[in-house]
Design an enzyme around this catalytic site. Structure first.
Site, short mmCIF file in Angstrom:
data_model
loop_
_atom_site.label_atom_id
_atom_site.label_comp_id
_atom_site.label_asym_id
_atom_site.label_seq_id
_atom_site.Cartn_x
_atom_site.Cartn_y
_atom_site.Cartn_z
N VAL A 1 13.74 1.61 -4.47
CA VAL A 1 12.63 2.28 -4.16
C VAL A 1 13.36 3.54 -3.24
O VAL A 1 14.12 3.26 -2.39
CB VAL A 1 11.68 1.47 -3.33
N CYS A 2 12.68 4.77 -3.42
CA CYS A 2 13.22 5.86 -2.64
C CYS A 2 11.83 6.60 -2.38
O CYS A 2 10.71 6.25 -2.70
CB CYS A 2 14.07 6.58 -3.02
N ALA A 3 11.80 7.81 -1.55
CA ALA A 3 10.55 8.58 -1.45
C ALA A 3 10.20 9.22 -2.63
O ALA A 3 8.83 9.06 -2.91
CB ALA A 3 11.26 9.92 -0.23
#
Length: 381
Positions: free
Chosen positions: A75-77
């Site tokens: 997961v990232c932004a």
């Protein structure tokens, strides 16, 4: 021999995994400050934060922290960094590797409809769970007519759902002037040709026309006997109004949550509104039926997600289990709701101005304003 590849996991698929308590390991590669402020929680999901910049030279040192035999979600932004890291994990021989499509930006905006129950007159009540933000909204359906309560900014979801149900949206209502998210009530009303309702005591600075929600002024939905009955319940805001629907459900707005109570400080009026909050919770609500099912406008903790992702609690049970409803003295209550509160929601002052119609941020600006948890409750720490 099968070659391992990474796959995209949609916010909807992630929601189902969390709600169904499926095994999942999340590798969040955002900066630690962003992770500490707001993360994916719930179900059986385990989560580890290793910033993306620590993985640029490879994932070898992280491999012993990432379990085998589970689905691994990176997961990232916004998505890009998670794809990069997920590809490295696959190259390192790991399987069952996913990245979150759209990142935390998409997670913040995903809305999941959950049926609450059938209504006595033949209609239905649905809860719309914005799981990444902790926001809850509702749709009452009866006789081909729909009313939407505490509408979120992503109004297409409600329009499509109503169409699928063969219903026309005739009313949108806000229980109060929101400070943690941008209301879609007025926008949806304009698009659907519906009436937008707002408590007048929260509308003294708005720049648009609305229909005032007033205690004793029922709002009928459809041709059946289903009615939305307003109950003036100040404390979170001066105009906060709850709704009893079909004599079965109490839509409590941000006054009462399943595991906490609303905070009175988001308009800078904590000392003024604390007495109103206690009166609403300890007197007004106390005179209601214990059998009413409380349906709040938010949840603060993943533990509040029940069967199918629904957030609800019987009022009588909450009077026994909710710490905010079991504070003996006025002085202690005042201290609890005015001292040591969680941080205030991101951009809450601009969100309030937006909901008053005083500023008109762009779509991207609105999305940025809403990022992060809602923090409307006293105990959301």
């Amino acid at each position: 021999m099968t070659t391992a590849t990474m796959q995209a996991m949609t916010p909807q698929q992630l929601t189902r995994k969390i709600v169904n308590h499926e095994e999942l390991f999340i590798l969040d590669v955002r900066n630690t400050s962003e992770f500490d402020n707001w993360k994916i929680e719930g179900g059986k999901a385990e989560i580890l934060n290793i910033p993306y910049f620590d993985l640029l030279d490879g994932v070898d040192e992280a491999l012993d922290k990432i379990p085998s035999g589970k689905d691994i979600l990176v997961v990232c932004a916004k998505e890009g960094s998670s794809i990069f890291v997920a590809e490295q994990l696959v190259e390192a021989g790991r399987t069952n590797i996913y990245y979150l499509r759209g990142g935390m930006k998409a997670w913040s905006e995903h809305i999941e409809p959950v049926k609450v129950g059938d209504l006595k007159g033949g209609g239905e009540l649905y809860q719309f769970v914005r799981i990444g933000k902790g926001c809850l909204s509702y749709m009452v359906l009866s006789g081909g007519v729909a009313a939407v309560i505490d509408t979120l900014r992503m109004t297409d979801v409600y329009e499509q759902f109503a169409r699928d149900k063969g219903a026309v949206i005739k009313h949108t209502l806000d229980t109060h002037l929101h400070a943690d998210h941008i209301s879609g009530g007025r926008t949806l009303a304009e698009k659907a040709g519906a009436t937008y309702w707002l408590p007048p005591k929260d509308a003294t600075e708005v720049t648009f026309k609305y229909e005032p929600i007033e205690e004793g002024k029922d709002i009928a939905v459809g041709q059946s006997s289903i009615r939305i009955e307003p109950i003036y319940s100040p404390g979170h805001t001066i105009g906060s109004t709850s709704f009893v629907i079909d004599e079965q459900y109490l839509l409590s707005g941000d006054i009462l949550f399943v595991e906490s109570i609303g905070r009175p400080d988001l308009a800078g009026k904590a000392e003024d509104w604390v007495a109103d909050l206690r009166t609403t919770l300890y007197e007004t609500y106390k005179h209601l039926s214990d059998d009413l099912i409380v349906l709040p406008a938010h949840f603060g903790k993943a533990t509040e997600l029940g069967e199918g992702g629904k957030v609800a609690g019987r009022l009588g049970d909450l009077f026994k289990s909710n710490p905010g409803l079991n504070i003996d003295s006025d002085a202690e209550f005042r201290a609890v709701v005015t001292e040591n509160l969680p941080p205030q929601p991101n951009a809450y002052q601009d969100i309030r101005l937006t909901n008053m119609g005083q500023i008109s941020p762009t779509e991207d600006e609105q999305r940025e304003m809403e990022l992060g948890p809602n923090r409307c409750a006293v105990h959301d720490k």
